[in-house]
Write a protein that holds these residues in place. Structure first.
Motif, PDB file in Angstrom:
ATOM      1  N   VAL A  93      -3.813   4.892  -0.185  1.00 23.74           N
ATOM      2  CA  VAL A  93      -4.224   4.264   1.073  1.00 23.74           C
ATOM      3  C   VAL A  93      -3.311   4.771   2.189  1.00 23.74           C
ATOM      4  CG1 VAL A  93      -4.459   2.080   2.329  1.00 23.74           C
ATOM      5  CG2 VAL A  93      -5.029   2.177  -0.098  1.00 23.74           C
ATOM      6  N   ILE A 105       0.842  -1.204   0.000  1.00 23.09           N
ATOM      7  CA  ILE A 105       0.000   0.000   0.000  1.00 23.09           C
ATOM      8  C   ILE A 105       0.876   1.253   0.000  1.00 23.09           C
ATOM      9  CG2 ILE A 105      -1.961  -1.078   1.172  1.00 23.09           C
ATOM     10  CD1 ILE A 105      -0.982   0.412   3.749  1.00 23.09           C
ATOM     11  N   THR A 165      -0.134  -7.493  -5.550  1.00 21.78           N
ATOM     12  CA  THR A 165      -1.297  -6.643  -5.301  1.00 21.78           C
ATOM     13  C   THR A 165      -0.841  -5.330  -4.670  1.00 21.78           C
ATOM     14  OG1 THR A 165      -2.460  -8.674  -4.815  1.00 21.78           O
ATOM     15  CG2 THR A 165      -3.597  -6.622  -4.265  1.00 21.78           C
ATOM     16  N   CYS A 166      -1.186  -4.224  -5.343  1.00 25.81           N
ATOM     17  CA  CYS A 166      -0.781  -2.907  -4.845  1.00 25.81           C
ATOM     18  C   CYS A 166      -2.012  -2.008  -4.762  1.00 25.81           C
ATOM     19  CB  CYS A 166       0.205  -2.251  -5.803  1.00 25.81           C
ATOM     20  SG  CYS A 166       1.726  -3.173  -6.034  1.00 25.81           S
ATOM     21  N   ARG A 167      -2.072  -1.239  -3.710  1.00 28.70           N
ATOM     22  CA  ARG A 167      -3.162  -0.253  -3.600  1.00 28.70           C
ATOM     23  C   ARG A 167      -2.578   1.107  -3.289  1.00 28.70           C
ATOM     24  NH1 ARG A 167      -7.106  -3.000   0.640  1.00 28.70           N
ATOM     25  NH2 ARG A 167      -7.294  -5.058  -0.302  1.00 28.70           N
TER      26      ARG A 167
END
Ligand code: GDU
Length: 366
Positions: free
Chosen positions: A211, A30, A206-208
């Motif tokens: 956030v 994140i 998986t990257c966000r």
């Protein structure tokens, strides 16, 4: 449930995630910014990769680290040779025979050495305790006055006598006509820009973005067995022992309708009265031939809570404070602290990568 929650998508986080994945672990990365890559992120403007968070030039002596980064993207042959502008005169950096010729018209190493020895001898008698003493003992008064004092004091917002000596040891001093800013064997810029390096490291992870870890710390930490925290260590502990100081930069980007503004990627302005420390012209990092050019002026300022933290101020009071946080960090279960902000260290890119690789090797090697 992920194995790792990685807070911060800069180099430390990205290398950690990549290595964890290679070892069969799952990661959620994140970042509070709207993009990945931390400070190496580039934005394409007018076909030019603009270093949004200041000049990033990759250099290392470590063949493994060089091969590692080149396995994601080939690097070009860029060699950093910044110029210094002092009161309208140009000088080559780092301090080398070209600089000595420009300063004193000396043509041989022996002549240069004679002047430098004369100017440094009286400062060499005792061990330097701060940056000013270190600089005077290394290069003498002329270079200190014209090329170091003004730049350093505006960059750090502190007197050179209040700064640690090691900062100035970053710069080479040589008696050859060699304007290469670094002594390292390997140097360059990723062909096509740094985003290719980040995208390579974080491929299939998986990257966000957007956030903020602190806004939902507990929920986020519940998503993974362990956390890798790459933000400011004092912020992690809610500034319990007070703030660690950082210098920040304000960047002023300009698009100019000319192909070439200063003929070099980096020009430092070393006098105190000019408020910026340097001007970058980004196309020159990649030998760009675009019709327009993008330049960036870097204005140094204190970070405080509001501005982006870039340079840790590793003086004695801050170091003491950091050591207290480090003790807390040791006892923090299932959290790994790494990178420039979490280790409060003036790391270069290759050192951050080295540190993340060492850490993951330790964790994942059988
Ligand atoms: N310094 C001077 N005068 C100069 C340049 C530097 O006195 O003209 C002193 C300052 O105290 C400065 C210190 O030397 O704080 C270290 O200088 P660096 O150029 O290493 O400082 P930066 O970390 O800002 O440099 C960054 C990267 C370098 C390189 C550089 C661009 O860390 O690797 O990319 O930008 O030339």
């Amino acid at each position: 449930m992920y194995d790792y929650l990685i807070v911060g998508a800069g180099l430390y986080g990205a290398v950690f995630a990549h290595e964890a994945k290679k070892n069969g672990k799952t990661c959620l990365v994140i970042d509070k910014r709207k993009h990945l890559g931390g400070n190496i992120y580039c934005e394409n403007i007018e076909g030019i990769n603009v270093h949004k968070y200041g000049a990033h030039i990759f250099h290392t002596n470590d063949k493994n680290i060089w091969d590692y980064v080149n396995s994601f993207v080939p690097f070009n042959r860029y060699t950093n040779s910044p110029l210094a502008n002092y009161k309208g005169q140009l000088y080559n950096l780092p301090f080398n025979m070209n600089t000595f010729y420009q300063l004193w018209q000396v043509k041989t190493p022996q002549e240069a050495l004679t002047i430098i020895e004369k100017q440094t001898s009286k400062y060499k008698e005792k061990e330097p305790t701060n940056l000013e003493e270190q600089a005077l003992g290394l290069v003498g008064e002329d270079i200190y006055t014209k090329l170091i004092k003004g730049y350093t004091e505006k960059q750090w917002g502190r007197k050179a006598t209040d700064l640690p000596a090691f900062i100035i040891k970053r710069l080479p001093l040589r008696f050859t006509f060699d304007n290469n800013y670094f002594n390292d064997t390997y140097q360059g810029i990723p062909i096509g820009g740094y985003n290719r390096l980040i995208n390579g490291l974080l491929a299939d992870i998986t990257c966000r973005t957007n956030v903020d870890f602190f806004e939902q710390k507990e929920e986020l930490q519940k998503l993974a067995h362990k956390t890798v925290f790459t933000g400011k260590i004092d912020s992690y502990f809610d500034y319990k022992f007070g703030q660690l100081e950082y210098r920040s930069l304000r960047f002023e980007h300009e698009i100019l309708d000319i192909p070439n503004y200063q003929g070099n990627a980096v020009v430092n302005y070393t006098e105190a009265s000019i408020p910026y420390t340097r001007i970058l012209e980004h196309k020159h990092f990649e030998f760009g031939k675009q019709p327009k050019t993008v330049i960036t002026k870097e204005y140094p300022l204190e970070a405080g809570i509001k501005n982006e933290p870039y340079y840790p101020v590793n003086d004695a009071p801050n170091t003491q404070r950091y050591n207290k946080y480090k003790e807390l960090a040791k006892n923090e279960k299932n959290v790994i602290f790494g990178g420039r902000l979490a280790e409060y260290k003036y790391y270069d890119m290759h050192q951050v990568i080295g540190s993340a690789l060492a850490k993951t090797r330790k964790i994942f090697s059988p």
